[in-house]
Design an enzyme around this catalytic site. Structure first.
Site, mmCIF file in Angstrom:
data_model
loop_
_atom_site.group_PDB
_atom_site.id
_atom_site.type_symbol
_atom_site.label_atom_id
_atom_site.label_comp_id
_atom_site.label_asym_id
_atom_site.label_seq_id
_atom_site.Cartn_x
_atom_site.Cartn_y
_atom_site.Cartn_z
ATOM 1 N N CYS A 1 -12.818 -3.586 4.269
ATOM 2 C CA CYS A 1 -11.677 -2.663 4.310
ATOM 3 C C CYS A 1 -10.449 -3.437 4.753
ATOM 4 C CB CYS A 1 -11.908 -1.569 5.343
ATOM 5 S SG CYS A 1 -13.001 -0.293 4.775
ATOM 6 N N GLU B 1 -14.443 -5.640 -1.602
ATOM 7 C CA GLU B 1 -15.420 -4.596 -1.935
ATOM 8 C C GLU B 1 -14.769 -3.536 -2.820
ATOM 9 O OE1 GLU B 1 -17.692 -3.587 1.625
ATOM 10 O OE2 GLU B 1 -17.831 -1.550 0.849
HETATM 11 N N1 ACO Z 1 3.839 1.283 -4.090
HETATM 12 C C1 ACO Z 1 3.961 0.346 -5.059
HETATM 13 N N2 ACO Z 1 3.531 -0.947 -4.894
HETATM 14 C C2 ACO Z 1 2.960 -1.259 -3.730
HETATM 15 C C3 ACO Z 1 2.806 -0.311 -2.680
HETATM 16 C C4 ACO Z 1 3.290 1.006 -2.899
HETATM 17 N N3 ACO Z 1 3.214 1.947 -1.951
HETATM 18 N N4 ACO Z 1 2.213 -0.917 -1.630
HETATM 19 C C5 ACO Z 1 1.977 -2.212 -2.004
HETATM 20 N N5 ACO Z 1 2.427 -2.398 -3.268
HETATM 21 C C6 ACO Z 1 2.353 -3.634 -4.059
HETATM 22 C C7 ACO Z 1 3.756 -4.170 -4.288
HETATM 23 O O1 ACO Z 1 3.733 -5.000 -5.456
HETATM 24 C C8 ACO Z 1 3.946 -4.992 -3.041
HETATM 25 O O2 ACO Z 1 4.909 -5.997 -3.185
HETATM 26 P P1 ACO Z 1 6.486 -5.638 -2.974
HETATM 27 O O3 ACO Z 1 6.602 -4.885 -1.685
HETATM 28 O O4 ACO Z 1 7.137 -6.980 -2.949
HETATM 29 O O5 ACO Z 1 6.860 -4.806 -4.162
HETATM 30 C C9 ACO Z 1 2.588 -5.620 -2.903
HETATM 31 O O6 ACO Z 1 1.666 -4.615 -3.283
HETATM 32 C C10 ACO Z 1 2.226 -6.140 -1.534
HETATM 33 O O7 ACO Z 1 2.721 -5.367 -0.518
HETATM 34 P P2 ACO Z 1 2.475 -5.785 1.003
HETATM 35 O O8 ACO Z 1 3.727 -5.445 1.771
HETATM 36 O O9 ACO Z 1 2.001 -7.187 1.099
HETATM 37 O O10 ACO Z 1 1.260 -4.857 1.361
HETATM 38 P P3 ACO Z 1 1.132 -3.851 2.602
HETATM 39 O O11 ACO Z 1 1.334 -4.581 3.891
HETATM 40 O O12 ACO Z 1 1.983 -2.667 2.361
HETATM 41 O O13 ACO Z 1 -0.423 -3.483 2.554
HETATM 42 C C11 ACO Z 1 -2.276 -2.227 1.848
HETATM 43 C C12 ACO Z 1 -1.112 -3.131 1.399
HETATM 44 C C13 ACO Z 1 -3.126 -2.953 2.870
HETATM 45 C C14 ACO Z 1 -3.149 -1.887 0.644
HETATM 46 C C15 ACO Z 1 -1.635 -0.927 2.449
HETATM 47 O O14 ACO Z 1 -0.963 -0.233 1.426
HETATM 48 C C16 ACO Z 1 -2.610 -0.016 3.130
HETATM 49 O O15 ACO Z 1 -3.024 -0.255 4.260
HETATM 50 N N6 ACO Z 1 -2.995 1.097 2.455
HETATM 51 C C17 ACO Z 1 -3.877 2.081 3.036
HETATM 52 C C18 ACO Z 1 -5.286 1.571 3.126
HETATM 53 C C19 ACO Z 1 -5.797 1.061 1.799
HETATM 54 O O16 ACO Z 1 -5.673 1.712 0.766
HETATM 55 N N7 ACO Z 1 -6.403 -0.139 1.826
HETATM 56 C C20 ACO Z 1 -7.014 -0.803 0.664
HETATM 57 C C21 ACO Z 1 -8.341 -0.199 0.407
HETATM 58 S S1 ACO Z 1 -9.314 -1.179 -0.718
HETATM 59 C C22 ACO Z 1 -10.217 -2.204 0.314
HETATM 60 O O17 ACO Z 1 -10.152 -2.039 1.499
HETATM 61 C C23 ACO Z 1 -10.979 -3.347 -0.249
#
Ligand code: ACO
Ligand code: ZN
Length: 215
Positions: free
Chosen positions: A146, A180
């Site tokens: 996760c 995963e």
């Molecule tokens: N909308 C559109 N694109 C997005 C979004 C969004 N809300 N969030 C991330 N992205 C894409 C974009 O391309 C972004 O780059 P940019 O900001 O330059 O456009 C890129 O992803 C990377 O963004 P980061 O800032 O590096 O990522 P962040 O720190 O926001 O974390 C994460 C990403 C961990 C998935 C976060 O959104 C999160 O915690 N979500 C909730 C939990 C979750 O869904 N986790 C993944 C589950 S799958 C697994 O665990 C294997």
């Protein structure tokens, strides 16, 4: 989880922030009946009243995650926490993560996992910004179970940082790995973005012309 399940805890206080929750997490009933839950950003203890949380803040001796600090880069520190050695911390972290993760996640069986905790460091301590968990022994070669960035810190590049870190750990183990599945929508967007950038750098730094048919 049924689609209509509405979180009873609609907000958490975490460090300096009030954060709206996204999904239901299975906190014990007596904690789930209040709309606001207080969580210590250092030890992850959860509390149901501002009075108790205020007292805890004064007394909590912990200023960084348990485990070993394995990486430092400016104000960022990453700690490796063993689910077996720090069970309560990891269980509480999984409950917190569940509030922002729709799909199934572990809560109690944390012992087979390592947790990589990313913090921002200042004089007050190491403030939790995100983490990923990883099986100690994955039959499927998963290198991330996760991954989460706290909503107040999302879209600052921390997700990419954590993903990059997860691949570096795998590289160091001389293995290959992948996250995963299924990925959440945000997970998919982040991994696609990560690999787009990784491929861009790889192609940019090629010395010879290459083609998709090439070996
Ligand atoms: N909308 C559109 N694109 C997005 C979004 C969004 N809300 N969030 C991330 N992205 C894409 C974009 O391309 C972004 O780059 P940019 O900001 O330059 O456009 C890129 O992803 C990377 O963004 P980061 O800032 O590096 O990522 P962040 O720190 O926001 O974390 C994460 C990403 C961990 C998935 C976060 O959104 C999160 O915690 N979500 C909730 C939990 C979750 O869904 N986790 C993944 C589950 S799958 C697994 O665990 C294997
Ligand atoms: Zn505490």
């Amino acid at each position: 989880m049924p689609a209509l399940e509405v979180p009873k805890i609609t907000k958490i206080q975490f460090g300096d922030y009030f954060i709206d929750t996204w999904y239901v997490a299975p906190y014990p009933e007596e904690y789930s009946s209040h709309p606001l839950l207080y969580i210590c950003e250092f030890c992850m203890k959860y509390m149901k009243s501002s009075y108790v949380a205020g007292r805890h803040k004064m007394k909590c001796p912990i200023k960084h995650p348990p485990g070993d600090e394995i990486y430092r880069d400016g104000k960022i520190s990453i700690f490796e926490v063993d689910g077996r050695k720090n069970k309560i911390y990891c269980q509480n972290l999984c409950l917190l993560a569940k509030m922002f993760l729709d799909h199934k996640t572990l809560y109690y069986d944390v012992e087979p996992f390592l947790f990589y905790i990313m913090t921002e460091v200042d004089q007050a301590g190491c403030h939790f910004v995100g983490y990923f968990s990883k099986e100690k022994h994955s039959a499927m070669d998963y290198n991330v179970s996760c991954i989460l960035t706290m909503p107040v810190h999302q879209r600052k590049g921390y997700g990419q940082y954590l993903i990059d870190f997860s691949y570096l750990l795998t590289k160091k183990e001389h293995r290959i790995g992948s996250p995963e599945r299924p990925l959440s929508d945000l997970g998919l967007l982040s991994y696609r973005s990560y690999w787009k950038t990784a491929l861009y750098y790889e192609l940019r730094d090629q010395k010879e012309p290459i083609s998709i048919q090439g070996k």
